[in-house]
Motif scaffolding. Structure first.
Motif, mmCIF file in Angstrom:
data_model
loop_
_atom_site.group_PDB
_atom_site.id
_atom_site.type_symbol
_atom_site.label_atom_id
_atom_site.label_comp_id
_atom_site.label_asym_id
_atom_site.label_seq_id
_atom_site.Cartn_x
_atom_site.Cartn_y
_atom_site.Cartn_z
ATOM 1 N N GLN A 98 0.838 -1.192 0.000
ATOM 2 C CA GLN A 98 0.000 0.000 0.000
ATOM 3 C C GLN A 98 0.877 1.246 0.000
ATOM 4 O O GLN A 98 1.903 1.284 0.678
ATOM 5 N N PRO A 99 0.452 2.289 -0.729
ATOM 6 C CA PRO A 99 1.164 3.571 -0.606
ATOM 7 C C PRO A 99 1.024 4.071 0.833
ATOM 8 O O PRO A 99 -0.090 4.108 1.362
ATOM 9 N N ILE A 100 2.134 4.425 1.448
ATOM 10 C CA ILE A 100 2.114 4.861 2.852
ATOM 11 C C ILE A 100 1.135 6.018 3.043
ATOM 12 O O ILE A 100 0.413 6.066 4.030
ATOM 13 N N GLN A 101 1.083 6.916 2.054
ATOM 14 C CA GLN A 101 0.214 8.086 2.158
ATOM 15 C C GLN A 101 -1.273 7.701 2.205
ATOM 16 O O GLN A 101 -2.097 8.469 2.663
ATOM 17 N N ARG A 102 -1.646 6.518 1.736
ATOM 18 C CA ARG A 102 -3.055 6.113 1.676
ATOM 19 C C ARG A 102 -3.467 5.216 2.847
ATOM 20 O O ARG A 102 -4.641 4.944 3.036
ATOM 21 N N ILE A 103 -2.505 4.732 3.625
ATOM 22 C CA ILE A 103 -2.803 3.789 4.707
ATOM 23 C C ILE A 103 -3.728 4.411 5.747
ATOM 24 O O ILE A 103 -4.662 3.772 6.218
ATOM 25 N N GLY A 104 -3.485 5.666 6.100
ATOM 26 C CA GLY A 104 -4.263 6.336 7.146
ATOM 27 C C GLY A 104 -5.751 6.315 6.899
ATOM 28 O O GLY A 104 -6.526 6.028 7.797
ATOM 29 N N GLU A 105 -6.169 6.597 5.664
ATOM 30 C CA GLU A 105 -7.603 6.625 5.372
ATOM 31 C C GLU A 105 -8.208 5.233 5.385
ATOM 32 O O GLU A 105 -9.385 5.074 5.679
ATOM 33 N N LYS A 106 -7.409 4.218 5.112
ATOM 34 C CA LYS A 106 -7.939 2.848 5.094
ATOM 35 C C LYS A 106 -7.981 2.232 6.486
ATOM 36 O O LYS A 106 -8.787 1.355 6.756
ATOM 37 N N VAL A 107 -7.065 2.659 7.359
ATOM 38 C CA VAL A 107 -6.999 2.101 8.720
ATOM 39 C C VAL A 107 -7.608 3.066 9.736
ATOM 40 O O VAL A 107 -7.666 2.766 10.923
ATOM 41 N N LEU A 108 -8.065 4.206 9.272
ATOM 42 C CA LEU A 108 -8.708 5.216 10.117
ATOM 43 C C LEU A 108 -7.789 5.756 11.213
ATOM 44 O O LEU A 108 -8.155 5.811 12.384
ATOM 45 N N ILE A 109 -6.564 6.130 10.802
ATOM 46 C CA ILE A 109 -5.663 6.818 11.734
ATOM 47 C C ILE A 109 -5.174 8.091 11.055
ATOM 48 O O ILE A 109 -5.152 8.187 9.826
ATOM 49 N N ALA A 110 -4.765 9.050 11.859
ATOM 50 C CA ALA A 110 -4.308 10.340 11.334
ATOM 51 C C ALA A 110 -3.069 10.158 10.473
ATOM 52 O O ALA A 110 -2.179 9.363 10.809
ATOM 53 N N SER A 111 -2.999 10.896 9.380
ATOM 54 C CA SER A 111 -1.850 10.765 8.472
ATOM 55 C C SER A 111 -0.543 11.114 9.182
ATOM 56 O O SER A 111 0.505 10.585 8.847
ATOM 57 N N SER A 112 -0.617 11.981 10.195
ATOM 58 C CA SER A 112 0.587 12.345 10.945
ATOM 59 C C SER A 112 1.128 11.164 11.749
ATOM 60 O O SER A 112 2.316 11.128 12.078
ATOM 61 N N SER A 113 0.281 10.189 12.059
ATOM 62 C CA SER A 113 0.713 9.029 12.840
ATOM 63 C C SER A 113 1.264 7.900 11.969
ATOM 64 O O SER A 113 1.941 7.012 12.474
ATOM 65 N N ILE A 114 0.986 7.931 10.691
ATOM 66 C CA ILE A 114 1.369 6.836 9.803
ATOM 67 C C ILE A 114 2.874 6.614 9.801
ATOM 68 O O ILE A 114 3.346 5.491 9.930
ATOM 69 N N THR A 115 3.640 7.698 9.636
ATOM 70 C CA THR A 115 5.101 7.567 9.581
ATOM 71 C C THR A 115 5.628 6.918 10.850
ATOM 72 O O THR A 115 6.465 6.015 10.790
ATOM 73 N N TYR A 116 5.106 7.345 11.994
ATOM 74 C CA TYR A 116 5.525 6.791 13.284
ATOM 75 C C TYR A 116 5.226 5.286 13.352
ATOM 76 O O TYR A 116 6.076 4.491 13.753
ATOM 77 N N VAL A 117 4.025 4.893 12.947
ATOM 78 C CA VAL A 117 3.621 3.482 12.990
ATOM 79 C C VAL A 117 4.468 2.659 12.019
ATOM 80 O O VAL A 117 4.948 1.571 12.367
ATOM 81 N N VAL A 118 4.661 3.177 10.814
ATOM 82 C CA VAL A 118 5.481 2.469 9.822
ATOM 83 C C VAL A 118 6.921 2.331 10.336
ATOM 84 O O VAL A 118 7.535 1.265 10.206
ATOM 85 N N ASP A 119 7.459 3.402 10.951
ATOM 86 C CA ASP A 119 8.807 3.327 11.540
ATOM 87 C C ASP A 119 8.891 2.218 12.579
ATOM 88 O O ASP A 119 9.851 1.430 12.600
ATOM 89 N N LYS A 120 7.882 2.150 13.477
ATOM 90 C CA LYS A 120 7.880 1.115 14.528
ATOM 91 C C LYS A 120 7.827 -0.288 13.920
ATOM 92 O O LYS A 120 8.543 -1.193 14.362
#
Length: 152
Positions: A58-80
């Protein structure tokens, strides 16, 4: 019964429905979160892994809308998840602005092991309803949700 009494009754029933729905959701969410935490993940991490496991990279930029989390949190979650070696970033060869999140071999093995157990846990959590009742509830809750969206 006059219109005012009918309106009052509708308000009372709506309030009761709201309370019952909220409490049911809280109970279900608590049990689901306990199941997810038993795998060493938080609900957001699990949501990202589950999306990629079931839908592919999945494009990282699109994950937030599909998983219902803020786009600002996506990078942090992907990093973890990258630190845990469950997923990796893969640049898009056609567009350098796009980066995909892809499961690693470890991530695929983890999800292949835990996702069937998670599905079973969800089934057990929802054991209070039979198949017909679940189908009916899905239909009714969609109807309620669509009506609430329309009137907002």
């Amino acid at each position: 019964m006059d219109a005012q009494e009918n309106n009052y009754l509708e308000e009372e029933l709506s309030l009761k429905l709201f309370v019952v729905l909220t409490r049911a959701l809280q109970s279900i969410k608590k049990r689901v979160e306990e199941d997810i935490k038993s795998y060493g993940l938080n609900p957001t991490e699990f949501g990202v892994l589950e999306l990629i496991y079931n839908k592919g990279e999945q494009p990282i930029q699109r994950i937030g809308e599909k998983v219902l989390i803020a786009s600002s949190s996506i990078t942090y979650v992907v990093d973890k998840l990258e630190k845990k070696q469950y997923l990796k970033r893969k640049p898009c060869p056609k567009d350098r602005r796009i980066t995909y999140a892809v499961l690693t071999e470890e991530g695929t093995e983890l999800m292949s092991r835990i996702f069937p157990r998670h599905r079973e846990a969800i089934r057990e959590i929802c054991v209070g309803l039979d198949s017909k009742e679940k189908d009916f509830m899905i239909h009714q809750l969609k109807k309620l949700g669509y009506a609430a969206q329309k009137h907002s």
